[in-house]
Motif scaffolding. Structure first.
Motif, PDB file in Angstrom:
ATOM      1  N   ALA A   1      17.511  39.902  51.264  1.00 45.88           N
ATOM      2  CA  ALA A   1      18.807  40.353  51.768  1.00 45.88           C
ATOM      3  C   ALA A   1      19.759  40.629  50.611  1.00 45.88           C
ATOM      4  O   ALA A   1      20.620  41.503  50.700  1.00 45.88           O
ATOM      5  CB  ALA A   1      19.410  39.310  52.706  1.00 45.88           C
TER       6      ALA A   1
ATOM      7  N   LEU B   1      11.642  42.253  56.179  1.00 44.91           N
ATOM      8  CA  LEU B   1      11.457  40.924  56.764  1.00 44.91           C
ATOM      9  C   LEU B   1      10.428  40.946  57.875  1.00 44.91           C
ATOM     10  O   LEU B   1       9.644  40.012  58.027  1.00 44.91           O
ATOM     11  CB  LEU B   1      12.790  40.407  57.309  1.00 44.91           C
ATOM     12  N   SER B   2      10.439  42.022  58.648  1.00 46.07           N
ATOM     13  CA  SER B   2       9.495  42.019  59.767  1.00 46.07           C
ATOM     14  C   SER B   2       8.067  42.174  59.258  1.00 46.07           C
ATOM     15  O   SER B   2       7.126  41.711  59.901  1.00 46.07           O
ATOM     16  CB  SER B   2       9.862  43.081  60.798  1.00 46.07           C
TER      17      SER B   2
ATOM     18  N   VAL C   1      25.402  42.210  54.769  1.00 49.08           N
ATOM     19  CA  VAL C   1      24.175  41.682  54.154  1.00 49.08           C
ATOM     20  C   VAL C   1      24.374  40.235  53.726  1.00 49.08           C
ATOM     21  O   VAL C   1      23.455  39.423  53.775  1.00 49.08           O
ATOM     22  CB  VAL C   1      23.773  42.533  52.931  1.00 49.08           C
TER      23      VAL C   1
ATOM     24  N   ALA D   1      21.242  47.970  52.244  1.00 51.79           N
ATOM     25  CA  ALA D   1      21.025  48.556  53.567  1.00 51.79           C
ATOM     26  C   ALA D   1      20.376  47.504  54.467  1.00 51.79           C
ATOM     27  O   ALA D   1      19.278  47.034  54.196  1.00 51.79           O
ATOM     28  CB  ALA D   1      20.139  49.781  53.461  1.00 51.79           C
ATOM     29  N   VAL D   2      21.098  47.123  55.505  1.00 52.67           N
ATOM     30  CA  VAL D   2      20.581  46.085  56.397  1.00 52.67           C
ATOM     31  C   VAL D   2      19.250  46.515  57.006  1.00 52.67           C
ATOM     32  O   VAL D   2      18.369  45.701  57.252  1.00 52.67           O
ATOM     33  CB  VAL D   2      21.586  45.784  57.525  1.00 52.67           C
TER      34      VAL D   2
ATOM     35  N   PHE E   1      18.866  44.324  48.683  1.00 53.42           N
ATOM     36  CA  PHE E   1      19.209  45.643  49.222  1.00 53.42           C
ATOM     37  C   PHE E   1      20.569  45.569  49.888  1.00 53.42           C
ATOM     38  O   PHE E   1      20.948  44.528  50.402  1.00 53.42           O
ATOM     39  CB  PHE E   1      18.175  46.072  50.260  1.00 53.42           C
TER      40      PHE E   1
ATOM     41  N   ALA F   1      18.754  40.205  60.675  1.00 57.32           N
ATOM     42  CA  ALA F   1      19.220  41.346  59.888  1.00 57.32           C
ATOM     43  C   ALA F   1      19.772  42.430  60.800  1.00 57.32           C
ATOM     44  O   ALA F   1      20.685  43.159  60.430  1.00 57.32           O
ATOM     45  CB  ALA F   1      18.082  41.896  59.030  1.00 57.32           C
TER      46      ALA F   1
ATOM     47  N   ARG G   1      21.999  37.037  54.465  1.00 57.44           N
ATOM     48  CA  ARG G   1      21.397  36.235  53.417  1.00 57.44           C
ATOM     49  C   ARG G   1      21.661  34.748  53.634  1.00 57.44           C
ATOM     50  O   ARG G   1      20.762  33.921  53.532  1.00 57.44           O
ATOM     51  CB  ARG G   1      21.932  36.667  52.055  1.00 57.44           C
TER      52      ARG G   1
ATOM     53  N   SER H   1      13.618  38.353  61.181  1.00 60.53           N
ATOM     54  CA  SER H   1      14.124  39.686  60.838  1.00 60.53           C
ATOM     55  C   SER H   1      15.209  40.141  61.816  1.00 60.53           C
ATOM     56  O   SER H   1      16.007  41.009  61.498  1.00 60.53           O
ATOM     57  CB  SER H   1      12.986  40.701  60.818  1.00 60.53           C
TER      58      SER H   1
ATOM     59  N   VAL I   1      16.376  45.661  54.810  1.00 63.03           N
ATOM     60  CA  VAL I   1      16.147  44.223  54.879  1.00 63.03           C
ATOM     61  C   VAL I   1      15.358  43.882  56.131  1.00 63.03           C
ATOM     62  O   VAL I   1      14.373  43.151  56.093  1.00 63.03           O
ATOM     63  CB  VAL I   1      17.489  43.453  54.880  1.00 63.03           C
ATOM     64  N   ARG I   2      15.783  44.454  57.240  1.00 61.71           N
ATOM     65  CA  ARG I   2      15.132  44.123  58.499  1.00 61.71           C
ATOM     66  C   ARG I   2      13.651  44.509  58.478  1.00 61.71           C
ATOM     67  O   ARG I   2      12.782  43.741  58.866  1.00 61.71           O
ATOM     68  CB  ARG I   2      15.837  44.836  59.653  1.00 61.71           C
TER      69      ARG I   2
END
Lengths: 354, 354
Positions: B254, B267-268, A260, B259-260, B257, A254, A264, A251, B263-264
């Motif tokens: 990723a 992912l976390s 983005v 908005a990074v 969305f 990101a 990816r 993560s 995503v972050r």
DNA sequence: GTTGGCACTCCACTCTAGTGAGTGCTGAGC
DNA sequence: GCTCAGCACTCACTAGAGTGGAGTGCCAAC
């Protein structure tokens, strides 16, 4: 005046890379600043850096020279400078072994390894998390290869009339398995017979060096089971991608980029286990400990840098640590963390393997 | 006129949710359109949808009603409508078991399972990749729990004078291991003796039901080894997070969305194995097959939806499939893919386990 | 209840300064 | 021959004004 002395003595030093001392100092300052701020660095921000002590105008002319030589670049005219891959490379090469982990980080590492216990896979997995935490990068840990580990135990466990499980324990504590299907039913007795013969054939031999044929017994059925077992072992020994990869903190990628798209494509690389393992091995083979930008040739990672560190157990390479971040990652921190964790992990693995 | 008939017959249907037939049709159209385009949907785009066949003005007034009832929302006045979580919920509940996978996807699944072979872990891992490919979502596959699987074989392998490896093979083909440290040296002979006693004590019993004490032998040393083995087994049986999770296609988040930040944080969450497994189990326990937005209560996933599907082997739950995507994910496709792959995986696992 | 018409809203886009950080250049001073 | 203050210039970024268009809500008529 200390500043003059300083600059003179540094100018006197011949060939610090290909750059005179002040240019090198400026380059270092730009890289350091950019790593911290992620903003193009202007000449004004650099004048106070150690080893510079000239006016911004002079810095500017040096920066122009550095740009001509390919160490810096401008996103656009009238913006500050950003290091190129070549600039980062110079910075990293000059770092040497100077930096060590900060006390807090060292404490964290110590605590981790004091409490680390249990199976190797779990430990490697957690190590990747630790490294990600320490460096704010994505961490990759490749476990020791089992190719050269001697076979400590071989077992055939009956799961169904036509199906058995080959279970191999290696000297380093790794357990591998392979299901084996038989053309005809195999009873418990014959299976244990075959397992004993198999053991006699391969015990103590490294997994990758199992010979294809065993001495025949009197019984054709048993021989068939034994040779199926040998085939299974050889399959395990030659398995491509047999190395286990643990990725932690993906993560963080990101957080590192604001496009983005970049995120990816980097993530999709990380999903390809074989690619990552090969990449790390390749970098290690070229003798580098840091691969910056396009140096590693994996196109989607062009805006990333990779720090690698071999894990050595009793002086022999056993696995790899990798840290993946943007090219403007904190190299001193990443190198220090990778070194410390790699060393401790190596120690730990050699204890277990003993 | 088929349209009039259609709308009449649907209006005659009592209580399709809480909405009359046309409103439901409009809502469906908006959701479908929005899933495809990710753009707010205006009244004009909906008039041609099946079951609507009224003017845009009428659609507008219905949309206003749907908004009052909480099914739709507007990003701002004078923009089109976006479904709310409640809107998606209505849409999903109405889907039923209608949709099936498209031929290309079915072919892909068939091909996958025809060529799937080897160890279960590898297959589950690859299955997560397949699901991600099919649905363009992130796929999560939780392997069968081994708690209830009977112990088929127990072995103690000597790695060092004070160290042995406990290797357990379960009836479903899973192999588990646990290293055991002894207070004093244990020789090969005593170890195999203890292993035999251990086997007599636990063979055929499910891993989670191993009794804490074995019948004592005459020898105190051997008994110590045996009880260490039992402790190891019980540790394996009660291991929290013993379920194996395979996540595939996390890079797709990723793409979902822009908005990074989102995503972050997503992912976390995916990095926390235990959280994901618990989440999937919780959703399954509430009897849902889809959790939309905040329905699952994991805050960072508020803009995501999760499709879950139990994998059943011989009628008993054995693992879970999960698909994670944005709330505007393609529900029909995701549900169809999860169902088909889940079924095939279940069949496959029951073959192996037999 | 449905519909066409109409006024209104407000985002998205474009265009236009204005601002400021930063540059390159130049000519003077050491 | 460096170094450096001064100066003109560049150009991303921002704010504000204007415009077009997609879309809405309301209303009177059918």
């Amino acid at each position: 005046m200390p500043t003059t002395d300083d600059s003179r003595s540094q100018q006197a030093t011949p060939g610090a890379g290909e750059l005179d001392a002040r240019k090198a100092a400026i380059l270092n300052a730009v890289v350091t600043e950019y790593i911290g701020s992620a903003q193009p660095v202007g000449s004004q921000h650099v004048v106070d850096a150690p080893g510079v002590s000239v006016s911004s105008a002079t810095v500017r002319s040096d920066m122009a020279a550095l740009e001509r030589d390919g160490f810096l670049t401008q996103p656009h005219t009238s913006a500050g400078r950003i290091p190129t891959d070549k600039g980062y490379r110079f910075f990293v090469d000059r770092l040497g072994v100077t930096s060590s982990l900060d006390p807090v980080g060292r404490q964290q590492v110590r605590q981790f390894f004091d409490h680390a216990h249990g199976e190797i896979e779990l430990m490697l997995e957690k190590t990747s998390g630790l490294l990600a935490d320490l460096t704010d990068c994505t961490a990759m840990v490749v476990g020791p290869s089992h190719e050269s580990a001697a076979i400590r135990s071989v077992q055939l466990v009956r799961l169904a009339p036509h199906l058995a499980l080959l279970v191999v324990v290696l000297a380093d504590g790794a357990v591998q398995k392979q299901s084996i299907e038989f053309a005809e039913e195999v009873d418990e007795h014959r299976l244990s017979d075959a397992a004993a013969r198999l053991a006699a054939h391969v015990l103590g031999i490294p997994l990758a060096q199992v010979l294809p044929t065993a001495t025949p017994s009197g019984d054709a059925h048993t021989d068939a089971v034994v040779s199926a077992g040998i085939m299974g072992l050889r399959a395990l020994g030659s398995a491509e991608g047999g190395d286990q990869l643990f990725v932690g903190g993906s993560s963080r990628m990101a957080a590192a980029f604001d496009a983005v798209d970049t995120v990816r494509s980097v993530l999709s690389i990380l999903e390809q286990q074989l690619v990552v393992v090969t990449l790390l091995r390749d970098i290690l083979d070229t003798g580098l400990s840091v691969a910056i930008g396009t140096e590693h040739g994996v196109e989607p990672l062009a805006s990333c840098a990779i720090v690698v560190m071999p894990i050595s157990v009793d002086g022999v390479g056993a696995g790899t640590i990798g840290l993946l971040g943007p090219t403007r990652m904190n190299y001193p921190l990443a190198l220090a963390a990778a070194r410390v964790v790699g060393d401790r992990l190596g120690e730990r693995l050699s204890e277990t393997g003993r």
